[in-house]
Design an enzyme around this catalytic site. Structure first.
Site: not given
Ligand code: URA
Length: 434
Positions: A82, A161, A168, A183
């Site tokens: 990732h 999320d 956020r 996250s």
């Molecule tokens: N990428 C994500 O998946 N989450 C975040 O909080 C920031 C970047």
């Protein structure tokens, strides 16, 4: 239990129990705790941080808010690489075929991108006829045949999320390290892979602009991976300039293919080789990165990785001939150079601005409903450290007659020149847990 007491406890820097975190998140997901209380909680976390135990409880609740994906039915060592994202990031397109040719499998969920260019899914979709697996059975079959298992993100994975990120985004709490780490990691931990390799990008084109911030994030994510007993490595890699030369969907596919032919940009090639060697090491096939590098280089130079990509494209409905004949890919016909405005070494490229220019040409989405033009983008001809004379080509725009003054200005303001020689940075800056 009351949400307000938990918020106050966090505000005062006390450690929350597993039950308190569960109570807050479960009830938020159900809709019985309102956004304004969770906003206050997120701000308290922003200022007070989280202990390891809190972070583990928080991330566990995130994971449990949705489906868990496993790839049962595959018999491969599965790697989830990732990247935290950057400009010109076409890593998966080159890496997945290499891992497949090495006998491993990619187990990865990819999104459609918001920002400079599309995500991995958009990039593959620049190949006419290409379709990602829609069923689990199709995906497993593909992983077994090619080792390449990429599927689109589903809203059923970590729905918490999405809900939290939206909050956020409008409450100034995106840039909290524990919130970013949970996250990202909740989405990794919801997928059962044998190895997680996180490529944390650092620099002007990355989410994390400084090495210190990026390292803190990488260490937190590494720690979370270990708390969940996962085989995990974090790499910090340079994103002070676009990755490789190409920024734009079809253009990046071509660059990834060139890399599998051993003709890719040197630093991008280096990244692919080291990420693959790291995967071999995590699998236990080699003891050192150096041993792995020799094996990976052979898999590329023998053409096995490219053959694997062709197999994947064919099995996904695309024409594998695109790997030999790039005219089968849609690339914008109008090519306009951007010329250096002075003599000197390129000392700074604001990669995020270069990405913005590509997006303004149509290569990326500003909002999720925008339609991507796979054919447009830009290709750098000079990078940090290159010496240019006034009037030399720094990059070429590939466009459809929509190259505006505005876009040219964005590129102009992204570049700085120096009379002094400029030191290039290595692509991999540090490896944590390797
Ligand atoms: N990428 C994500 O998946 N989450 C975040 O909080 C920031 C970047």
């Amino acid at each position: 239990m009351r949400a307000v007491d938990i918020i106050e406890k966090k505000r005062d820097g006390k450690i929350l129990s597993d039950e308190e975190i569960k109570f807050l998140l479960k009830n938020y997901l159900k809709g019985s705790i309102p956004d304004y209380q969770i906003s206050a909680f997120l701000m308290a976390v922003y200022f007070k941080g989280m202990s390891d135990e809190e972070l583990k409880s928080f991330t566990t609740e995130m994971i449990n808010s949705g489906d868990i994906i496993d790839f049962k039915g595959t018999h491969k060592f599965l790697v989830d690489k990732h990247s935290t994202g950057g400009v010109g990031d076409k890593t998966t397109i080159a890496l997945a075929p290499v891992l497949g040719a090495l006998g491993m499998g990619t187990a990865k969920l990819s999104g459609k991108g918001l920002g400079h260019t599309g995500g991995t899914i958009d990039k593959f979709e620049s190949i006419k006829g290409f379709k990602f697996s829609e069923t689990r059975e199709e995906l497993i079959k593909l992983v077994n045949e090619t080792g390449i298992g990429i599927m689109g993100y589903s809203d059923k994975i970590v729905p918490m999320d999405k809900k939290l990120y939206s909050l956020r985004d409008v409450t100034g709490t995106v840039s909290s390290i524990p919130l970013i780490a949970s996250s990202i990691m909740s989405k990794k931990l919801a997928v059962h892979a044998d190895a997680i390799i996180l490529d944390v990008k650092v620099g002007s084109g990355a989410f994390m602009k400084t090495f210190e911030e990026a390292k803190k994030l990488a260490e937190t994510m590494y720690k979370l991976g270990k708390l969940f007993h996962r085989n995990i490595v974090c790499m910090l890699s340079n994103m002070d300039e676009p990755l490789g030369y190409a920024v734009g969907n079809s253009l990046e596919v071509i660059e990834a293919i060139e890399t599998l032919k051993g003709r890719g940009p040197k630093k991008f090639q280096d990244l692919i080789v080291k990420l693959s060697a790291q995967a071999l090491k995590m699998k236990g096939d080699v003891k050192t990165l150096e041993e792995g590098i020799i094996i990976v280089e052979e898999v590329i130079s023998s053409g096995r990785a490219l053959t694997n990509l062709k197999k994947f494209i064919q099995a996904s409905g695309g024409n594998p001939e695109i790997c030999e004949d790039y005219s089968l890919l849609e690339v914008a016909k109008e090519v306009t150079p951007y010329l250096a405005t002075e003599d000197g070494y390129i000392s700074h490229i604001a990669a995020d601005e270069i990405g913005r220019a590509a997006m303004m040409l149509g290569a990326g989405r500003a909002t999720k409903d925008d339609i991507i033009d796979h054919s447009v983008g830009l290709v750098m001809k000079a990078k940090i450290g290159s010496y240019v004379k006034k009037g030399d080509t720094v990059l070429n725009f590939y466009h459809k007659g929509n190259l505006t003054e505005n876009i040219v200005e964005v590129v102009k303001s992204a570049l700085k020149y120096s009379k002094e020689k400029v030191q290039e940075k290595e692509i991999i800056l540090e490896i944590i847990g390797g």
